[in-house]
Design a protein around this motif. Structure first.
Motif, PDB file in Angstrom:
ATOM      1  N   GLN A  85      -7.894  -5.006  -2.670  1.00  0.00           N
ATOM      2  CA  GLN A  85      -6.515  -5.427  -2.904  1.00  0.00           C
ATOM      3  C   GLN A  85      -5.612  -4.204  -2.847  1.00  0.00           C
ATOM      4  OE1 GLN A  85      -6.754  -7.306  -6.773  1.00  0.00           O
ATOM      5  NE2 GLN A  85      -7.175  -9.319  -5.887  1.00  0.00           N
ATOM      6  N   THR A  86      -4.390  -4.399  -2.366  1.00  0.00           N
ATOM      7  CA  THR A  86      -3.470  -3.262  -2.279  1.00  0.00           C
ATOM      8  C   THR A  86      -3.195  -2.677  -3.658  1.00  0.00           C
ATOM      9  OG1 THR A  86      -1.594  -4.803  -2.334  1.00  0.00           O
ATOM     10  CG2 THR A  86      -2.361  -4.091  -0.172  1.00  0.00           C
ATOM     11  N   PHE A 146      -2.136  -7.007   5.252  1.00  0.00           N
ATOM     12  CA  PHE A 146      -2.739  -6.448   4.048  1.00  0.00           C
ATOM     13  C   PHE A 146      -1.933  -5.263   3.523  1.00  0.00           C
ATOM     14  CE2 PHE A 146      -5.588  -3.455   1.920  1.00  0.00           C
ATOM     15  CZ  PHE A 146      -6.110  -4.257   0.920  1.00  0.00           C
ATOM     16  N   GLY A 147      -1.539  -4.341   4.404  1.00  0.00           N
ATOM     17  CA  GLY A 147      -0.854  -3.130   3.961  1.00  0.00           C
ATOM     18  C   GLY A 147       0.452  -3.414   3.249  1.00  0.00           C
ATOM     19  N   LEU A 171       0.831  -1.199   0.000  1.00  0.00           N
ATOM     20  CA  LEU A 171       0.000   0.000   0.000  1.00  0.00           C
ATOM     21  C   LEU A 171       0.870   1.255   0.000  1.00  0.00           C
ATOM     22  CD1 LEU A 171      -3.051   0.358   0.006  1.00  0.00           C
ATOM     23  CD2 LEU A 171      -2.950   0.555   2.488  1.00  0.00           C
ATOM     24  N   ALA A 172       0.579   2.187  -0.923  1.00  0.00           N
ATOM     25  CA  ALA A 172       1.429   3.368  -1.124  1.00  0.00           C
ATOM     26  C   ALA A 172       0.761   4.634  -0.618  1.00  0.00           C
ATOM     27  CB  ALA A 172       1.790   3.505  -2.596  1.00  0.00           C
ATOM     28  N   ASN A 175      -3.613   1.195  -4.782  1.00  0.00           N
ATOM     29  CA  ASN A 175      -2.476   1.925  -5.350  1.00  0.00           C
ATOM     30  C   ASN A 175      -2.822   2.505  -6.713  1.00  0.00           C
ATOM     31  OD1 ASN A 175      -0.892   1.392  -3.141  1.00  0.00           O
ATOM     32  ND2 ASN A 175       0.127  -0.380  -4.044  1.00  0.00           N
ATOM     33  N   GLN A 176      -3.615   1.772  -7.491  1.00  0.00           N
ATOM     34  CA  GLN A 176      -4.055   2.291  -8.789  1.00  0.00           C
ATOM     35  C   GLN A 176      -4.878   3.561  -8.608  1.00  0.00           C
ATOM     36  OE1 GLN A 176      -6.510  -0.454 -10.975  1.00  0.00           O
ATOM     37  NE2 GLN A 176      -6.996   1.032 -12.576  1.00  0.00           N
ATOM     38  N   LEU A 177      -5.781   3.539  -7.631  1.00  0.00           N
ATOM     39  CA  LEU A 177      -6.595   4.720  -7.336  1.00  0.00           C
ATOM     40  C   LEU A 177      -5.716   5.897  -6.928  1.00  0.00           C
ATOM     41  CD1 LEU A 177      -9.300   6.181  -6.648  1.00  0.00           C
ATOM     42  CD2 LEU A 177      -9.134   5.114  -4.382  1.00  0.00           C
ATOM     43  N   LEU A 178      -4.759   5.658  -6.043  1.00  0.00           N
ATOM     44  CA  LEU A 178      -3.887   6.738  -5.565  1.00  0.00           C
ATOM     45  C   LEU A 178      -3.032   7.295  -6.698  1.00  0.00           C
ATOM     46  CD1 LEU A 178      -2.790   5.081  -2.195  1.00  0.00           C
ATOM     47  CD2 LEU A 178      -4.268   7.076  -2.437  1.00  0.00           C
TER      48      LEU A 178
END
Length: 790
Positions: free
Chosen positions: A549-550, A590-591, A461-462, A554-557
């Protein structure tokens, strides 16, 4: 046919009364046969009390059938036996055999001995009842270990030695509410105002209490409510302890320590064990002193528990691969299971770091001495040698118990400056890192870039975080509050520590050894649905049905990083996540997107890491000081205890930081600042200042004359009439109205305008609040008829 009326004496109610109602009947005291009427002798009375546990004079008289003069004689006998030490009081009216304890009773935790054991005292007991040791118990772990002042329900058990031991059944809260507050001297009274900004109570001191008149305005005191308080006004209290003064530059951390119950200091036995520790030798260890390990830590680091070293792999079957070594201080060699050091460390759970001080998990002799990987000094280590292939995938690892010597102590800034070819920040030695560039630092960076390939495939997770550093002068004053730079050096150390932690979990699972995992659960369905609802308002698509999913987060961010909504989306994604904790059951992380993860790299400051070290020593046959059967039996309890301790420490550190920042800004009341809305509640907006990272409140009453409604899905306050919004993440300008250092509270005044209404978003129904006020739920009040419409 009407029912016949019963005579009053024959009514069911009177019949139950004659039979003895449970509410009015006297307590049934144990007695196999009715004793002969008449005043009992002392032995008979003691025998009765042993069976009954305790009894009031009226119950004793009733049991023996005493009346008139015999009752007066009984009172004289009890008074005489009490004076002779044969009887002891239990509460206001009860009596029991001196020194006796009931099978189950309510107790207060009254003291802690040098070994860290807690002792409890019966709440109804008099001086005849000595404190009893509280045995360790699984039940206590649910809310952390009991502490001084706690009230408990316990079971008393008599040991073979004749002494009693108490076993925890249930925690009942605090024996009497203890409050940390500030003395405020007024014209007619001395008040104590709590330092907790959430508290609405105030307390008043009795001037007749010894020492009260010697208190100064602004003294920090721990008080306890004394006597009954009226419905309104301050509550009477008495002073238990004076801990400092509000103008002490270091008062912020002092308040946090006392407010959150952070254990301080060490038992005498633990200090003696630490003082007796000796420097390590090569006995039972592999010699790693030829490997040029370096420590890379914050410039203000107080201890150094990890060191790193990397070099290319010379194995022909792993061309392009790298070897990465991570050496960790071998704390298990000094803190043995069951020792006083071990008991203190488990009680503390972790070190607690404040801007001006640290409350360490281990005595300074160890934490800053023999367990700190100091430059140029021999140190015991538990190290892991990890092999990575050219794609950044870890192929294998091996744990070694060795003897090492750090080649250099560097700060993050020094290491990064050497790699970048720039001078380090002012005040840091510019000549320290350059000689290490080619032999040590460049290989570390090459290995890190290789490991980065594996990290990208894993896709942790970013989420971006904004950390601040409070710089304190030697005098305890705040010199500055600066943003912590995010350097490549930070990421290098982080990735190498993560891989060492994964290696520890993998080795222990392979050996089927119990361990304490660091786990982070998948976001709940409810949280993900709330995120989807919020993103919909920004016209960003998120399928509610897809599993979290992480990589998807990350794609969203990444897609929104350059958009105006980047800050608010980062904030909402962060709030969607669960909180990490310790557990003996593995649910993955998860992170970090890892299936197996355990904390191994900081045993100086985290008890979880010490347990993992002991588990590795036992599982891999690296010594006789590994995990014991007792450690394994209570590993679930330990995970719960240290999770509680970690959250307690985080809350204390956060509160101390808030108070230091409020103190720093106290001279700037009336100044304007730029900030961002980081919290939206029904009572107002929380704004974080760009300059210092300080958080403060804009009350909803200060947002204008319009009535604003809290919309949880929009994370906004929405105007009832206009639809104008105050959304999470909005950049605003505010004025500082009030700064209260003793509570850490900041109060702001809004200077910016809200976001205009969006016609595509729903608005609160006009007049809903007003209609609710004039039209009670459930229709008209009873007895009021609706008039005819004319």
């Amino acid at each position: 046919m009407a029912k016949p009326r019963l005579p009053k004496s024959a009514s069911p109610k009177s019949a139950r009364a004659k039979a003895g109602s449970p509410k009015t009947a006297p307590p049934k005291l144990p007695s196999k046969a009715r004793p002969p009427a008449g005043l009992p002798d002392k032995e008979t009375l003691l025998a009765f009390l042993r069976d009954a546990g305790e009894a009031a004079k009226a119950d004793i008289a009733r049991h023996f059938g005493l009346k008139g003069g015999d009752r007066r004689a009984l009172r004289e006998m009890i008074r005489e036996m009490e004076a002779q030490g044969q009887l002891g009081k239990r509460g206001r009216r009860g009596f029991a055999e001196a020194g006796s304890l009931p099978p189950v009773g309510v107790v207060d935790v009254v003291e802690r001995d040098g070994d860290g054991d807690l002792f409890v005292k019966l709440t109804k007991g008099d001086d005849d009842v000595a404190p009893v040791r509280l045995a360790p118990d699984r039940n206590e772990a649910a809310a952390g270990a009991p502490g001084l002042g706690d009230r408990l329900l316990v079971r008393f058990e008599k040991l073979e030695s004749g002494e009693y031991e108490a076993r925890l059944i249930k925690r009942l809260g605090q024996s009497a509410h203890k409050v940390l507050g500030v003395v405020r001297k007024q014209r007619r009274e001395i008040r104590v105002e709590p330092v907790d900004r959430k508290s609405k109570d105030s307390y008043v001191l009795d001037p007749a209490q010894p020492g009260v008149m010697d208190l100064r305005e602004g003294d920090l005191v721990v008080v306890q409510q004394a006597g009954h308080a009226g419905r309104y006004g301050p509550k009477p209290c008495r002073v238990l302890e004076t801990v400092g003064h509000e103008e002490d530059p270091r008062a912020a951390s002092l308040i946090a320590i006392h407010s959150h119950g952070i254990p301080t200091g060490f038992s005498e036995a633990a200090e003696e064990e630490a003082a007796a520790a000796k420097p390590p030798t090569l006995e039972g260890r592999e010699d790693l002193r030829d490997l040029p390990f370096v420590t890379i830590d914050p410039v203000d680091a107080r201890d150094h528990d990890d060191a790193v070293y990397a070099h290319p792999d010379e194995d022909e079957h792993n061309k392009g691969g790298w070897i990465v070594w991570v050496a960790i201080a071998d704390v298990a060699a000094y803190v043995r299971p069951g020792s006083a050091l071990d008991r203190d460390a488990r009680d503390k759970g972790n070190s607690v770091y404040f801007p001006d001080r640290v409350e360490p998990m281990l005595p300074e002799t160890l934490s800053n001495g023999l367990c700190s990987l100091r430059e140029g000094e021999n140190r015991a280590t538990l190290a892991v040698r990890m092999v990575f292939d050219k794609s950044g995938r870890k192929k294998s690892h091996r744990f070694v118990r060795g003897l090492m010597r750090s080649a250099a102590k560097l700060s993050y800034e020094q290491a990064q400056a050497a790699i970048d070819g720039t001078p380090p920040p002012a005040g840091q030695d510019p000549d320290k890192a350059p000689p290490l560039l080619d032999p040590i630092l460049k290989p570390l960076w090459e290995a890190f870039r290789l490991m980065g390939k594996g990290r990208e495939q894993r896709s942790p997770l970013a989420i971006e975080s904004d950390e601040r550093r409070i710089v304190i002068t030697k005098a305890g004053e705040i010199a500055s509050i600066t943003r912590r730079a995010s350097l490549e050096a930070h990421k290098l150390i982080e990735e190498m520590m993560i891989q060492a932690n994964v290696s520890a979990a993998e080795s222990l699972e392979a050996k089927r050894t119990p361990l304490i995992y660091r786990v982070h659960d998948t976001p709940s369905l409810e949280k993900v649905q709330n995120l989807a609802d919020f993103l919909h308002t920004l016209e960003i698509r998120w399928n509610k049905g897809e599993a979290p999913q992480t990589a998807r987060f990350n794609q969203l961010l990444a897609e929104t990083r350059e958009s105006p909504h980047a800050a608010i989306i980062n904030e909402v994604v962060l709030r969607t996540q669960m909180q990490a904790h310790y557990s003996s059951d593995n649910i993955g992380h998860f992170g970090l997107n890892l299936a197996k993860y355990a904390h191994f790299t900081s045993p100086i400051r985290r008890y979880a890491d010490l347990i993992v070290h002991r588990a590795l020593i036992r599982a891999l046959g690296l010594g006789d000081d590994g995990l014991t059967d007792q450690d394994i039996a209570r590993i679930k309890d330990t995970a719960e205890v240290i999770t509680h301790a970690e959250r307690r420490a985080m809350a204390a550190e956060r509160d101390a930081t808030d108070r230091y920042i409020a103190s720093f800004l106290a001279d700037r009341v009336g100044a304007t600042f730029a900030g961002r809305i980081t919290g939206v509640t029904r009572f107002g907006l929380f704004v974080k200042l760009d300059e210092t990272g300080a958080d403060g409140l804009v009350p909803i009453s200060g947002l204008g004359e319009e009535f604003f409604v809290h919309d949880e899905k929009l994370h906004s306050l929405v105007g009832e009439r206009t639809g104008k919004r105050w959304p999470l993440g909005l950049s605003v300008e505010i004025r500082l109205r009030e700064a209260t250092p003793v509570t850490g509270g900041l109060l702001f005044e809004m200077l910016s305008d809200p976001v205009p209404a969006d016609p595509n978003l729903p608005r609160p129904r006009l007049g809903a609040r007003r209609q609710a006020a004039i039209k009670p739920r459930g229709g008209l009040p009873k007895g009021v008829r609706r008039g005819k419409r004319r």
